[in-house]
Design an enzyme around this catalytic site. Structure first.
Site, short mmCIF file in Angstrom:
data_model
loop_
_atom_site.label_atom_id
_atom_site.label_comp_id
_atom_site.label_asym_id
_atom_site.label_seq_id
_atom_site.Cartn_x
_atom_site.Cartn_y
_atom_site.Cartn_z
N SER A 20 0.81 -1.23 0.00
CA SER A 20 0.00 0.00 0.00
C SER A 20 0.84 1.27 0.00
O SER A 20 0.32 2.37 -0.13
CB SER A 20 -0.93 0.01 1.21
OG SER A 20 -0.17 0.02 2.40
N ILE A 23 8.20 0.98 -0.76
CA ILE A 23 8.88 0.07 -1.68
C ILE A 23 7.91 -0.93 -2.28
O ILE A 23 7.97 -1.25 -3.48
CB ILE A 23 10.05 -0.66 -0.95
CG1 ILE A 23 11.14 0.35 -0.56
CG2 ILE A 23 10.63 -1.77 -1.81
CD1 ILE A 23 12.24 -0.20 0.34
N TYR A 165 15.20 -3.95 15.12
CA TYR A 165 15.11 -3.98 13.65
C TYR A 165 16.31 -4.72 13.05
O TYR A 165 16.15 -5.54 12.15
CB TYR A 165 15.02 -2.54 13.14
CG TYR A 165 14.80 -2.43 11.65
CD1 TYR A 165 13.62 -2.86 11.06
CD2 TYR A 165 15.78 -1.88 10.82
CE1 TYR A 165 13.42 -2.75 9.69
CE2 TYR A 165 15.59 -1.76 9.46
CZ TYR A 165 14.41 -2.20 8.88
OH TYR A 165 14.22 -2.09 7.53
N1 LIG Z 1 12.65 2.85 3.96
C1 LIG Z 1 13.85 2.43 4.29
O1 LIG Z 1 14.77 3.23 4.60
C2 LIG Z 1 14.17 0.94 4.25
C3 LIG Z 1 15.52 0.57 4.24
C4 LIG Z 1 15.82 -0.80 4.21
C5 LIG Z 1 14.82 -1.74 4.19
N2 LIG Z 1 13.51 -1.35 4.19
C6 LIG Z 1 12.50 -2.40 4.19
O2 LIG Z 1 11.66 -2.24 3.06
C7 LIG Z 1 10.38 -2.81 3.34
C8 LIG Z 1 9.31 -1.81 2.96
O3 LIG Z 1 9.46 -0.65 3.77
P1 LIG Z 1 9.09 0.80 3.27
O4 LIG Z 1 10.31 1.63 3.34
O5 LIG Z 1 8.35 0.74 2.00
O6 LIG Z 1 8.14 1.26 4.47
P2 LIG Z 1 6.66 1.88 4.47
O7 LIG Z 1 6.59 3.03 3.54
O8 LIG Z 1 6.34 2.08 5.91
O9 LIG Z 1 5.77 0.72 3.88
C9 LIG Z 1 5.55 -0.46 4.59
C10 LIG Z 1 4.47 -1.25 3.92
O10 LIG Z 1 4.26 -2.44 4.66
C11 LIG Z 1 2.88 -2.51 5.02
N3 LIG Z 1 2.78 -3.17 6.31
C12 LIG Z 1 3.33 -2.82 7.49
N4 LIG Z 1 2.99 -3.68 8.45
C13 LIG Z 1 2.21 -4.61 7.85
C14 LIG Z 1 1.54 -5.76 8.31
N5 LIG Z 1 1.60 -6.14 9.59
N6 LIG Z 1 0.81 -6.49 7.44
C15 LIG Z 1 0.71 -6.10 6.14
N7 LIG Z 1 1.34 -5.03 5.64
C16 LIG Z 1 2.07 -4.30 6.50
C17 LIG Z 1 2.38 -1.07 5.03
O11 LIG Z 1 1.00 -0.98 4.72
P3 LIG Z 1 -0.21 -0.90 5.76
O12 LIG Z 1 0.15 0.12 6.78
O13 LIG Z 1 -1.36 -0.54 4.87
O14 LIG Z 1 -0.34 -2.28 6.32
C18 LIG Z 1 3.16 -0.51 3.84
O15 LIG Z 1 2.50 -0.83 2.64
C19 LIG Z 1 10.38 -3.17 4.82
O16 LIG Z 1 10.64 -4.55 4.98
C20 LIG Z 1 11.54 -2.36 5.38
O17 LIG Z 1 12.09 -2.96 6.52
C21 LIG Z 1 13.16 -0.03 4.22
#
Ligand SMILES: NC(=O)c1ccc[n+]([C@@H]2O[C@H](COP(=O)([O-])OP(=O)(O)OC[C@H]3O[C@@H](n4cnc5c(N)ncnc54)[C@H](OP(=O)(O)O)[C@@H]3O)[C@@H](O)[C@H]2O)c1
Length: 271
Positions: A20, A23, A165
């Site tokens: 939603s 990434i 984390y």
């Molecule tokens: N952003 C960074 O700097 C970064 C760096 C390294 C790795 N990552 C990794 O990349 C991945 C995506 O993160 P992002 O940066 O895109 O963060 P984000 O913008 O917060 O997006 C997280 C997504 O996961 C969903 N989500 C969270 N908890 C959930 C649950 N319990 N069940 C189903 N969906 C869930 C959220 O949607 P809803 O709230 O609608 O559920 C949202 O779509 C994660 O694994 C994160 O650890 C991020």
């Protein structure tokens, strides 16, 4: 398809968790551009449905499975949807994730549990539940199936204020490395994607933010999620085993491999 390609995403049936925003959303858009059929999961039904109709308007065959991926019922719903709508699954992307930042001494034990439930156990259990569908895809011989786990550079190097984390993302990396040779025997590829700081809502969505993160100089910044998504889709097409889709992230991981003591010394300033 060029000889360097292991698979094409055109027509591939792909499930993405956490689609939603951030990434996951960028991955869904990139896969749709490359002709995939998608089953998308997240908890926010409205955001997911809006994405679904936008992608559908562009001709992408898309379905949603709304719910908390840490719950078994949601994981089954996701796989059942893939099966009912597309007759199976070729690629599983474990992307949903959450973090918490602050000193370990002041951290809530409940946050550790929740982060491990969403980032690690959901990844492991969804992979386990998806295995029969991925094996069926492998047996059909039409395309080579794959599991993609979205880790982090913090799954390669621990840093202060991120104990829970880092632990979860190290666990994801260990799990990913461990299943890769096992799954190779089953005809299933396993790709680990380790982004560095990415410009998403991640830092707004954390369970706790109890310190000002010294390496985060300003809001926003970092790699664009579209760049991570493109690199992931390219890596899938080329059959890579692991990518770090940012120059700074890759440099940090390499430096840590060669001289971890130097990074320890640098980070001790923040202890
Ligand atoms: N952003 C960074 O700097 C970064 C760096 C390294 C790795 N990552 C990794 O990349 C991945 C995506 O993160 P992002 O940066 O895109 O963060 P984000 O913008 O917060 O997006 C997280 C997504 O996961 C969903 N989500 C969270 N908890 C959930 C649950 N319990 N069940 C189903 N969906 C869930 C959220 O949607 P809803 O709230 O609608 O559920 C949202 O779509 C994660 O694994 C994160 O650890 C991020």
């Amino acid at each position: 398809m060029s000889l360097a390609r292991r698979r094409t995403l055109d027509g591939a049936r792909i499930a993405v968790t956490g689609a939603s925003g951030g990434i996951g959303l960028a991955l869904a858009e990139e896969f749709a551009r490359r002709g995939a059929k998608l089953v998308l999961n997240a908890r926010r039904a409205e955001a997911l449905t809006a994405l679904c109709s936008r992608l559908g308007g562009d001709g992408c065959d898309t379905a949603v499975a709304v719910g908390d991926i840490a719950e078994e019922a949601t994981r089954h719903k996701l796989l059942d949807t893939a099966n009912e709508r597309f007759g199976g699954l070729d690629i599983l992307v474990n992307n949903a994730g959450v973090g918490a930042f602050g000193r370990f001494a002041e951290a809530e034990p409940a946050n550790l549990r929740r982060i491990l439930e969403v980032d690690f156990f959901a990844t492991v259990e969804l992979t386990r539940a998806a295995l029969p569908l991925l094996q069926a895809s492998a047996k059909s011989g039409e395309r080579r199936p794959a599991v993609v786990n979205i880790g982090s550079i913090l799954g390669h190097r621990g840093i202060p204020y991120a104990a829970e984390y880092c632990a979860a993302k190290f666990a994801v990396r260990g799990f990913t490395e461990s299943i890769r040779p096992e799954f190779a025997k089953l005809g299933i590829d396993v790709l680990l994607v380790s982004p560095g700081t990415t410009d998403t809502g991640f830092f707004d969505n954390v369970l706790a933010m109890q310190v000002k993160l010294p390496w985060r100089k300003r809001e926003g910044g970092g790699t664009k999620p579209e760049v991570v998504a493109r690199a992931t889709a390219d890596a899938l097409e080329r059959g890579k085993r692991e990518i770090i889709p940012s120059f700074g992230g890759a440099a940090m991981v390499r430096l840590n491999r060669w001289c971890p003591g130097l990074i320890d010394w640098y980070l001790s300033r923040y202890g």
